[in-house]
Motif scaffolding. Sequence first.
Motif, PDB file in Angstrom:
ATOM      1  N   ASP A 101      28.397  20.622  -5.962  1.00  0.00           N
ATOM      2  CA  ASP A 101      27.602  19.672  -5.163  1.00  0.00           C
ATOM      3  C   ASP A 101      28.417  19.042  -4.044  1.00  0.00           C
ATOM      4  OD1 ASP A 101      25.367  20.160  -6.672  1.00  0.00           O
ATOM      5  OD2 ASP A 101      25.633  18.422  -7.989  1.00  0.00           O
ATOM      6  N   GLU A 102      29.693  18.758  -4.310  1.00  0.00           N
ATOM      7  CA  GLU A 102      30.534  18.128  -3.282  1.00  0.00           C
ATOM      8  C   GLU A 102      30.807  19.092  -2.126  1.00  0.00           C
ATOM      9  OE1 GLU A 102      31.174  18.005  -6.516  1.00  0.00           O
ATOM     10  OE2 GLU A 102      30.699  15.883  -6.868  1.00  0.00           O
ATOM     11  N   ALA A 103      31.034  20.367  -2.438  1.00  0.00           N
ATOM     12  CA  ALA A 103      31.252  21.362  -1.386  1.00  0.00           C
ATOM     13  C   ALA A 103      29.993  21.526  -0.539  1.00  0.00           C
ATOM     14  CB  ALA A 103      31.654  22.702  -2.001  1.00  0.00           C
ATOM     15  N   LYS A 104      28.854  21.564  -1.204  1.00  0.00           N
ATOM     16  CA  LYS A 104      27.596  21.681  -0.471  1.00  0.00           C
ATOM     17  C   LYS A 104      27.395  20.472   0.437  1.00  0.00           C
ATOM     18  CE  LYS A 104      25.166  24.417  -3.985  1.00  0.00           C
ATOM     19  NZ  LYS A 104      24.067  24.412  -4.979  1.00  0.00           N
ATOM     20  N   LEU A 105      27.720  19.283  -0.061  1.00  0.00           N
ATOM     21  CA  LEU A 105      27.563  18.076   0.747  1.00  0.00           C
ATOM     22  C   LEU A 105      28.422  18.145   2.004  1.00  0.00           C
ATOM     23  CD1 LEU A 105      26.354  15.274   1.087  1.00  0.00           C
ATOM     24  CD2 LEU A 105      28.188  14.355  -0.367  1.00  0.00           C
ATOM     25  N   ALA A 106      29.647  18.653   1.852  1.00  0.00           N
ATOM     26  CA  ALA A 106      30.525  18.798   3.014  1.00  0.00           C
ATOM     27  C   ALA A 106      29.901  19.724   4.061  1.00  0.00           C
ATOM     28  CB  ALA A 106      31.885  19.338   2.576  1.00  0.00           C
ATOM     29  N   TRP A 107      29.388  20.854   3.612  1.00  0.00           N
ATOM     30  CA  TRP A 107      28.743  21.792   4.539  1.00  0.00           C
ATOM     31  C   TRP A 107      27.486  21.184   5.144  1.00  0.00           C
ATOM     32  CZ3 TRP A 107      31.022  25.825   6.557  1.00  0.00           C
ATOM     33  CH2 TRP A 107      32.066  26.449   5.866  1.00  0.00           C
ATOM     34  N   TYR A 108      26.746  20.414   4.372  1.00  0.00           N
ATOM     35  CA  TYR A 108      25.514  19.809   4.878  1.00  0.00           C
ATOM     36  C   TYR A 108      25.801  18.721   5.916  1.00  0.00           C
ATOM     37  CZ  TYR A 108      23.057  22.217   1.094  1.00  0.00           C
ATOM     38  OH  TYR A 108      22.526  23.171   0.260  1.00  0.00           O
ATOM     39  N   VAL A 109      26.912  18.001   5.744  1.00  0.00           N
ATOM     40  CA  VAL A 109      27.303  17.017   6.768  1.00  0.00           C
ATOM     41  C   VAL A 109      27.608  17.734   8.081  1.00  0.00           C
ATOM     42  CG1 VAL A 109      29.119  15.400   7.460  1.00  0.00           C
ATOM     43  CG2 VAL A 109      28.120  15.251   5.171  1.00  0.00           C
ATOM     44  N   ILE A 165      35.145  15.435  -1.540  1.00  0.00           N
ATOM     45  CA  ILE A 165      34.306  16.317  -0.726  1.00  0.00           C
ATOM     46  C   ILE A 165      35.160  17.312   0.060  1.00  0.00           C
ATOM     47  CG2 ILE A 165      32.757  16.367   1.273  1.00  0.00           C
ATOM     48  CD1 ILE A 165      31.651  13.649   0.268  1.00  0.00           C
ATOM     49  N   ILE A 166      36.229  16.825   0.668  1.00  0.00           N
ATOM     50  CA  ILE A 166      37.094  17.697   1.468  1.00  0.00           C
ATOM     51  C   ILE A 166      37.807  18.720   0.586  1.00  0.00           C
ATOM     52  CG2 ILE A 166      39.151  17.758   2.935  1.00  0.00           C
ATOM     53  CD1 ILE A 166      38.228  15.020   4.059  1.00  0.00           C
ATOM     54  N   THR A 167      38.271  18.276  -0.586  1.00  0.00           N
ATOM     55  CA  THR A 167      38.918  19.203  -1.524  1.00  0.00           C
ATOM     56  C   THR A 167      37.947  20.300  -1.949  1.00  0.00           C
ATOM     57  OG1 THR A 167      40.368  17.454  -2.356  1.00  0.00           O
ATOM     58  CG2 THR A 167      40.081  19.401  -3.750  1.00  0.00           C
ATOM     59  N   ALA A 168      36.709  19.903  -2.241  1.00  0.00           N
ATOM     60  CA  ALA A 168      35.695  20.877  -2.652  1.00  0.00           C
ATOM     61  C   ALA A 168      35.359  21.825  -1.507  1.00  0.00           C
ATOM     62  CB  ALA A 168      34.437  20.156  -3.131  1.00  0.00           C
ATOM     63  N   TRP A 169      35.348  21.296  -0.285  1.00  0.00           N
ATOM     64  CA  TRP A 169      35.048  22.136   0.879  1.00  0.00           C
ATOM     65  C   TRP A 169      36.120  23.210   1.064  1.00  0.00           C
ATOM     66  CZ3 TRP A 169      37.517  22.442   5.832  1.00  0.00           C
ATOM     67  CH2 TRP A 169      36.811  23.210   6.760  1.00  0.00           C
ATOM     68  N   PHE A 170      37.382  22.787   0.969  1.00  0.00           N
ATOM     69  CA  PHE A 170      38.466  23.772   1.070  1.00  0.00           C
ATOM     70  C   PHE A 170      38.379  24.785  -0.065  1.00  0.00           C
ATOM     71  CE2 PHE A 170      40.771  20.728   3.877  1.00  0.00           C
ATOM     72  CZ  PHE A 170      41.057  21.615   4.903  1.00  0.00           C
ATOM     73  N   GLY A 171      37.990  24.310  -1.251  1.00  0.00           N
ATOM     74  CA  GLY A 171      37.819  25.218  -2.373  1.00  0.00           C
ATOM     75  C   GLY A 171      36.750  26.260  -2.107  1.00  0.00           C
ATOM     76  N   SER A 172      35.675  25.858  -1.449  1.00  0.00           N
ATOM     77  CA  SER A 172      34.606  26.805  -1.130  1.00  0.00           C
ATOM     78  C   SER A 172      35.077  27.860  -0.134  1.00  0.00           C
ATOM     79  CB  SER A 172      33.385  26.062  -0.586  1.00  0.00           C
ATOM     80  OG  SER A 172      33.614  25.559   0.730  1.00  0.00           O
ATOM     81  N   LEU A 173      36.034  27.501   0.703  1.00  0.00           N
ATOM     82  CA  LEU A 173      36.551  28.445   1.701  1.00  0.00           C
ATOM     83  C   LEU A 173      37.416  29.535   1.063  1.00  0.00           C
ATOM     84  CD1 LEU A 173      37.578  26.061   4.640  1.00  0.00           C
ATOM     85  CD2 LEU A 173      35.548  27.507   4.497  1.00  0.00           C
ATOM     86  N   VAL A 174      38.031  29.194  -0.063  1.00  0.00           N
ATOM     87  CA  VAL A 174      38.935  30.154  -0.693  1.00  0.00           C
ATOM     88  C   VAL A 174      38.317  30.780  -1.945  1.00  0.00           C
ATOM     89  CG1 VAL A 174      41.003  29.052   0.218  1.00  0.00           C
ATOM     90  CG2 VAL A 174      40.099  28.318  -2.001  1.00  0.00           C
ATOM     91  N   GLY A 175      36.999  30.666  -2.048  1.00  0.00           N
ATOM     92  CA  GLY A 175      36.292  31.380  -3.113  1.00  0.00           C
ATOM     93  C   GLY A 175      36.225  30.685  -4.447  1.00  0.00           C
ATOM     94  N   LYS A 176      36.377  29.356  -4.472  1.00  0.00           N
ATOM     95  CA  LYS A 176      36.307  28.630  -5.734  1.00  0.00           C
ATOM     96  C   LYS A 176      34.900  28.135  -6.057  1.00  0.00           C
ATOM     97  CE  LYS A 176      41.132  27.120  -5.848  1.00  0.00           C
ATOM     98  NZ  LYS A 176      42.043  25.968  -5.955  1.00  0.00           N
TER      99      LYS A 176
END
Length: 266
Positions: free
Chosen positions: A81-89, A66-77
């Motif tokens: 679903d895991e990135a969204k879950l991080a933001w939703y938490v 989840i954290i890896t996906a969240w960082f990925g979302s910050l840099v435009g990757k």
Amino acid sequence: MDILQAIALAVLQGLTEFLPISSSAHLILLPVIVGWEDQGLAFDVAVHVGTLTAVVFYYRKDLAVIITAWFGSLVGKGFNDEAKLAWYVGLGTISVGLVGISLSDAMQESLRSPLVIAAATILFALLLWWAEKRAKEQRVTVTFLDAVMVGLFQAIALIPGASRSGITITAGLLLGLKREYAAKFSFLLSIPVIALAGSLKVLELYQSDVAVIWSFMFIGATVSAIVAYLTIAWFLKLLDKVGMMPFVWYRLVLGVVLIGVFSGQA
């Protein structure tokens, strides 16, 4: 405080933090029944560290993804679903943080009345009962609306007796999440909430001149961590077999016991 009290309270905290039965109700009832004095702020910090450690360790693999996906979302990757879950938490944590900051010390103290805790224990047990009976259990993904609604419900947990895990699982069931996933999302939401609450207690402890007995701090953190970890694992396995009704009945009995114990002191 002696070692027996430290172990008993740490076990109780670890057991009730993640079950939908209200840790605050138990932690106020046990010292009254056995005649113990308040355990103190430092010990509260220790058991919070323990339960936070337990949930982070239990979900360590999920959190890494989840954290890896969240960082990925910050840099435009992209937003998987895991990135969204991080933001939703994070989104689900905002409301409880805002409400917690807005509550005055006097309001918080008034909410800690044993009879308020008893009433909340019973009221939210009935709400959990209703949610369990009408649960559709169709989804294993969280949406933006789910995060907002569960977050709003989580803010209600600032009322002692409501149970943070209980009220968030209730919200998840009402929104159509499967029991196990509603519980998982509830436990993931607990990580920033417990971390924030623990940080505030650490700050309060730092600003006070309370003497810290480090041996009891270590016992409290270790025992609560072990018990909380085992409780999470047990609860998630039990959910599919028995559902939420045993916890509903337990809460109703507990609320009645609290009223019986404290009604003469009102």
